[in-house]
Design a protein around this motif. Sequence first.
Motif, PDB file in Angstrom:
ATOM      1  N   ARG A 256       0.808  -1.224   0.000  1.00 16.91           N
ATOM      2  CA  ARG A 256       0.000   0.000   0.000  1.00 16.91           C
ATOM      3  C   ARG A 256       0.838   1.270   0.000  1.00 16.91           C
ATOM      4  NH1 ARG A 256      -5.429   0.222   1.457  1.00 16.91           N
ATOM      5  NH2 ARG A 256      -6.440  -1.804   1.628  1.00 16.91           N
TER       6      ARG A 256
ATOM      7  N   ALA B 177       5.562   0.241  -1.841  1.00 19.04           N
ATOM      8  CA  ALA B 177       5.594  -0.018  -3.282  1.00 19.04           C
ATOM      9  C   ALA B 177       5.162   1.183  -4.097  1.00 19.04           C
ATOM     10  CB  ALA B 177       4.708  -1.219  -3.618  1.00 19.04           C
ATOM     11  N   THR B 178       4.341   2.046  -3.485  1.00 18.67           N
ATOM     12  CA  THR B 178       3.886   3.260  -4.177  1.00 18.67           C
ATOM     13  C   THR B 178       4.694   4.492  -3.772  1.00 18.67           C
ATOM     14  OG1 THR B 178       2.195   3.553  -2.458  1.00 18.67           O
ATOM     15  CG2 THR B 178       1.546   2.383  -4.451  1.00 18.67           C
ATOM     16  N   LYS B 179       5.800   4.272  -3.043  1.00 23.17           N
ATOM     17  CA  LYS B 179       6.750   5.319  -2.661  1.00 23.17           C
ATOM     18  C   LYS B 179       6.134   6.405  -1.771  1.00 23.17           C
ATOM     19  CE  LYS B 179       9.508   4.613  -6.842  1.00 23.17           C
ATOM     20  NZ  LYS B 179      10.119   5.233  -8.039  1.00 23.17           N
ATOM     21  N   LYS B 180       5.221   6.001  -0.894  1.00 20.73           N
ATOM     22  CA  LYS B 180       4.651   6.920   0.086  1.00 20.73           C
ATOM     23  C   LYS B 180       5.421   6.745   1.394  1.00 20.73           C
ATOM     24  CE  LYS B 180       0.120   6.583  -2.115  1.00 20.73           C
ATOM     25  NZ  LYS B 180      -1.283   6.132  -1.955  1.00 20.73           N
TER      26      LYS B 180
END
Length: 350
Positions: A71, A74-77
Amino acid sequence: MSRTVKVLIHIGYWIMYCLLILVFIAFLIGMQLQSKPVPGQRQMLFTLMIGFAVIPAIFSFYGFYSWIFPRFLATKKYLLVIVFAIIASVIAAFIGAGFLQMPSLLNPNFSAKSVFFQPVIIGIMSFNALVNGVIALIIRGFISWVSERKQREEIEKKQLQTELELIKSQIDPHFLFNTLNNIDSLLTTDAEKASEYIRNLSDIMRSLLYETKLPFIPLEQDIQYIEKYLSLQRIRYSNPNFVHFEVNGPIKEVMIPPMLFLPFIENAFKHGARSKIGIGINVHFSVTADQLIFTCSNQKEEITKLEGTKGIGNELSKKRIQLLYPQKNTISVNDTETSYEVKIELKHGS
């Protein structure tokens, strides 16, 4: 990476972690043997370590592995990764502490009332949970990297095979023969025009030999080759409006794989009608900041209505697009008795 290998990685990690816990328990037991033994001492130590170290580690590990990584990481948050990592670690610590408050788990001589909810104890358990969570992210990242690398290698292999077949089928030999014959007939009537066509043909052949080896070229350059190809095809038709070609939108900043659309256009000429009236072939490019739409349609002759107009070139080109633009392409075909149209939508922006 196969499911079996993933399972073995998880099993291996937990075996090593449990061995570490057992070593620590053995050390504590050895220390306690030097003093007066307490009834049920070993059972109590095992229970303590399960609630103190094992349960928070398990909850944290798989919370990070299954939720935080896909979440947020992988989405670079990254900020959310830090926030939820701390929250998940504290929650895992409280779950472990709650387990130790269950009746009849510890030695009756040991008073566990609220001791495991002390800030220092919760802090230590949270830190342990956080360490296991970070290790889970590393393991998940490694598995994802290996899987993506293997998938990328398979895609590149398929792409290479597809492109080799595609390049062989891009230019119909009949087109070359017809073009050379048409140029030959022009040599005596319009030498300047014949020379222009020869240059166009030379440019197309040069692009097939050299530029198809490049991963990407400017769309503007690819369209120039298409225009040259169309100019050579127009020699065959007395109707100047038989081929309609239109480009809309900014094309200078767009990069595409070389010769991505030419096979569809060639296929339209190969199977299209030879009518001398009206528009027989329509080629259109529409470009926006993040999308490229290509449309190519042709009218059918009676002989091609039964045979269809897809051809092997179109099928290979579709496969190539799907490999180069995974999750970023839409290919639609409208095949009727009198016409054939292919529409390709590509997301080219970041």
